[in-house]
Design an enzyme around this catalytic site. Structure first.
Site, short mmCIF file in Angstrom:
data_model
loop_
_atom_site.label_atom_id
_atom_site.label_comp_id
_atom_site.label_asym_id
_atom_site.label_seq_id
_atom_site.Cartn_x
_atom_site.Cartn_y
_atom_site.Cartn_z
N TYR A 51 119.65 50.60 -57.24
CA TYR A 51 120.61 49.49 -57.26
C TYR A 51 121.85 49.93 -58.03
O TYR A 51 121.77 50.41 -59.16
CB TYR A 51 119.94 48.29 -57.93
N CYS A 52 123.03 49.74 -57.42
CA CYS A 52 124.32 50.01 -58.05
C CYS A 52 124.36 51.47 -58.51
O CYS A 52 124.06 52.36 -57.73
CB CYS A 52 124.54 49.02 -59.20
N ILE A 53 124.73 51.75 -59.75
CA ILE A 53 124.79 53.14 -60.19
C ILE A 53 123.39 53.75 -60.29
O ILE A 53 123.25 54.98 -60.30
CB ILE A 53 125.55 53.32 -61.52
N PHE A 75 120.94 49.71 -52.81
CA PHE A 75 121.53 48.38 -52.92
C PHE A 75 122.91 48.51 -53.55
O PHE A 75 123.03 48.87 -54.72
CB PHE A 75 120.69 47.46 -53.80
#
Length: 578
Positions: free
Chosen positions: A309-311, A337
Site C-alpha cells: 500500500y502506497c510507499i 494499492f
C-alpha cells in the site's frame, strides 16, 4: 551499519534546521527561485499580460452589471457571472447569492481567476516553478476567502444570530482545547474512542516475528479451510498499518480472513533518532524479505501473495524486482494499492520535491535523525487546504460545531516519523531521480528495475488521489513485462482503498493488460472500460482466489520449531508507539 555523515558545515545544518521549524519544512530558496523565474518571464511578456488584462476587464464588466442590478433589487434572481470550480463548495449556500455577500464571493472568485491566469501558461518558466507559484498563490487566496471570516460569511452570521453568539464561545473553547492538545502532543479530541487493540485493529491474531524494524502479525483463521497461499501485506511506514484493519465493519484484513485466506501484516516501528541510519535497503531486507522468510517458514511450501500500500507498495516492488533479478520464484502475485513505481507524474506532492527542497530536508533531518510527523502532515494538508484546514476552522471555531471523528480520521491523526537515511534516499533516488523506473536503483550489488518483476500484478488506483494520482499508478502497465490487472476505484488515497462491500456510492473500473501487448493510454482506457457499482474488494479477492490453490487445512499460528513462536496478541507493541 555504516554511520551516515551529516553535511560538512555544521553551521549551515543548524541554520537550515532552524529555518525549517519556521517554514514547516519548506525551502525558502526553492520558493524564491520559483517566484523569480515566474516574475521575470511575466515581466517580459507584455502580450500575455494584455490578454489577461482584457479577460479580467470583461469579467469586471459582467460582474459590475450583475452586482449593480442586485444592489438595486436585493430579490433579483439571475445566474452569477463567475462560478466556482466544481470541487469548491465554499459558496454553495443560497445566502451567498444575496446582497452584499454575492459581492464578496464574486469579487473573490474574480480575483482567484485573475491570479490563476497570471500563474499559468507563462512561456519560458520551468513547469515546476510555475506550478509552485500557482500553488503558493492559491494558498494565500484560500486564506483570504470571505468564507473564512465572521463579518463576510452569511452562514456564520446567521448562526451567530440563532445562538446569540454562543457558537463563537463554543468555537473559542474548541480552539483552546485543540491548541492545548497540539502543544502537549496529544491526538485530536475523540481519538480516544478509536484505540488500536480496543475499537480498531481488533482482528484476532498473534505477533509471530519481531526485529528492530518490524513486527509481523499472523491473523487467526475464521473458516474451516484456507487457501494454501498466504497473503503478506506491506503497508506504508508513513502511516500505521491498521488503516487496513480499522473497525470490524470496514477491515480489509477481516474481510480476507473471512474469505478463507491466511493473512500476515507488517507493523513498522515508529523510528526515532536511534533509527536514523535505516536505509531503503534496510527496509527491503529487514522489512519485506525478513517478513517473507517468516511467512514461508510458518506456511512452508506455497508461494506468497504479496500486497503493498502506497510507499509500502513501492518498497514491495523493489523487493519483487530483486527477487526476480536473482531468480527467486517466491511470489504467487503482486498487488499494489495506490503505489507508484515511476514518479514523473506524482501530482502536486512534487511541489515539495526539488533539488533545493531535498537538500533542505536532508539538513533538517540530519540534525535530529528523522523527519517529524507534523511536518509531513502539514505538507499533505496544504494540498487540500480548503477541505483540511479552512473548512475545519470555519466549522469548528466559527460555527462552533465539532465534526465527530470517525475511525479513518482518528487513524489519520496517528502519525509516524521518517528516518533520516531512508527518507533522504526515497526523496532523492526514487522521487527526484526516478532511479527505479529508469533502471538505476541499486540494492546492494544488484541493480533493479520494473521489468525485473516476474509475477502477475493487480494494481489499484483511486480517482481523486492527491498522493499517488491514478495516471501515475497506471504506469505499471507500461513499465513492467507481466500481466497486469488495473482497477480504478472511486474515492481518494485512503477512502478509496477502505471501500468495503456495502459502502454507499462506490464504483470501479477494471481491465486486463497482457504482457507484451501495446500500451493503452490512461484516458483511452478510462473511456473504454465500463463502470461497475459497489466495492472493488470482491473483484480483487476473486482475482486472488483464481491464482490460489484449493482450500485445505489451517496453518499453525506461528511455528516455534522454525524459530517463529507467537510473541504476543495482535496488534502488537510497535503500533502503540508515539
Amino acid at each position: 551499519m555504516t554511520k551516515t555523515i551529516p553535511p560538512a558545515n555544521p553551521f549551515d545544518l543548524m541554520l537550515h534546521a532552524s529555518e525549517g521549524r519556521l517554514t514547516g519544512g519548506l525551502s525558502p530558496a526553492s520558493a524564491a527561485l520559483a517566484y523569480l523565474d515566474w516574475a521575470l518571464h511575466l515581466a517580459n511578456a507584455p502580450g500575455k499580460r494584455s490578454e489577461i488584462l482584457r479577460a479580467a476587464l470583461a469579467r469586471q464588466m459582467a460582474l459590475a452589471g450583475y452586482l449593480s442590478a442586485l444592489a438595486v433589487d436585493h430579490t433579483k434572481e439571475g445566474a452569477a457571472p463567475i462560478t466556482p470550480r466544481p470541487e469548491d463548495h465554499r459558496f454553495d449556500d443560497p445566502a451567498w447569492q444575496q446582497w452584499p455577500f454575492a459581492a464578496y464571493a464574486q469579487s473573490f472568485l474574480a480575483t482567484e481567476q485573475l491570479w490563476d491566469e497570471l500563474t499559468k501558461g507563462i512561456a519560458g518558466v520551468s513547469r515546476h516553478h510555475l506550478d509552485l507559484v500557482n500553488f503558493g498563490v492559491r494558498q494565500w487566496l484560500d486564506m483570504m476567502s470571505p468564507s473564512n471570516f465572521l463579518a463576510t460569511n452569511p452562514e456564520i452570521i446567521a448562526r451567530t444570530h440563532e445562538t446569540g453568539g454562543q457558537n463563537l464561545v463554543t468555537g473559542a473553547r474548541h480552539f483552546f482545547e485543540d491548541l492545548m492538545r497540539e502543544t502537549e502532543g496529544k491526538p485530536p479530541e475523540g481519538a480516544e474512542q478509536f484505540r488500536p487493540g480496543h475499537e480498531v485493529a481488533v482482528t484476532p491474531g498473534q505477533v509471530v516475528y519481531r526485529n528492530e524494524l518490524i513486527e509481523l502479525i499472523q491473523y487467526t483463521p475464521t473458516t474451516d479451510k484456507v487457501h494454501p497461499e498466504p497473503i503478506l501485506i506491506v503497508p506504508a511506514w508513513i502511516m500505521k498499518y491498521y488503516i487496513l484493519d480499522l473497525s470490524p465493519k470496514n477491515s480489509m484484513v477481516r474481510y480476507l480472513v473471512q474469505q478463507g485466506h491466511t493473512v500476515f501484516m507488517i507493523s513498522w516501528i515508529n523510528p526515532d533518532e536511534e533509527e536514523r541510519d535505516f536505509s531503503l535497503q534496510t527496509y527491503v531486507e529487514k522489512g519485506v524479505l525478513a517478513a517473507l522468510d517468516a511467512v514461508q517458514a510458518i506456511v512452508p511450501g506455497p508461494k506468497v501473495h504479496a500486497v503493498g500500500y502506497c510507499i509500502g507498495g513501492t518498497l514491495l516492488s523493489l523487493a519483487a524486482a530483486l527477487l526476480g533479478k536473482t531468480g527467486q520464484d517466491r511470489l504467487a502475485s503482486l498487488t499494489l494499492f495506490a503505489a507508484q513505481i515511476d514518479f514523473t507524474e506524482a501530482g502536486e506532492i512534487l511541489l515539495f520535491v526539488d533539488d533545493s527542497q531535498v537538500a533542505f530536508l536532508k539538513d533538517m533531518m540530519a540534525e535530529r535523525g528523522y523527519l517529524d510527523a507534523g511536518e509531513m502532515a502539514g505538507a499533505f494538508e496544504m494540498l487540500r487546504a480548503n477541505d483540511l484546514i479552512w473548512s475545519r476552522i470555519v466549522h469548528d471555531y466559527l460555527m462552533g460545531e465539532r465534526r465527530p471523528l470517525n475511525d479513518l480520521m482518528a487513524w489519520n491523526a496517528d502519525v509516524t516519523r521518517m528516518p533520516y537515511q531512508m527518507h533522504s534516499q526515497y526523496l532523492q533516488k526514487l522521487f527526484l531521480d526516478n532511479d527505479f523506473s529508469e533502471g538505476r536503483f541499486e540494492l546492494g550489488d544488484v541493480t533493479v528495475a520494473p521489468p525485473d518483476i516476474t509475477t502477475p500484478i493487480f494494481a489499484v488506483g483511486t480517482e481523486h488521489d492527491h498522493v499517488a494520482p491514478w495516471h501515475s499508478v497506471y504506469k505499471v502497465t507500461l513499465l513492467t513485462d507481466v500481466d497486469v490487472t488495473f482497477l480504478l476505484t472511486s474515492g481518494g488515497h485512503n477512502a478509496g482503498i477502505v471501500s468495503e462491500p456495502g459502502h454507499p456510492r462506490r464504483h470501479y473500473r477494471i481491465g486486463d493488460h497482457c504482457a507484451n501487448s501495446s500500451f493503452v493510454p490512461p484516458k483511452k482506457w478510462f473511456n473504454g472500460t465500463p463502470e461497475h457499482e459497489g466495492s472493488w474488494w470482491p473483484a480483487w479477492q476473486a482475482w486472488l482466489a483464481k491464482r490460489s490453490g484449493k482450500p485445505g487445512p489451517l496453518p499453525q499460528m506461528g511455528r516455534e520449531e522454525a524459530g517463529y513462536p507467537p510473541l504476543c496478541p495482535a496488534p502488537g507493541e510497535y503500533v502503540l508507539q508515539r
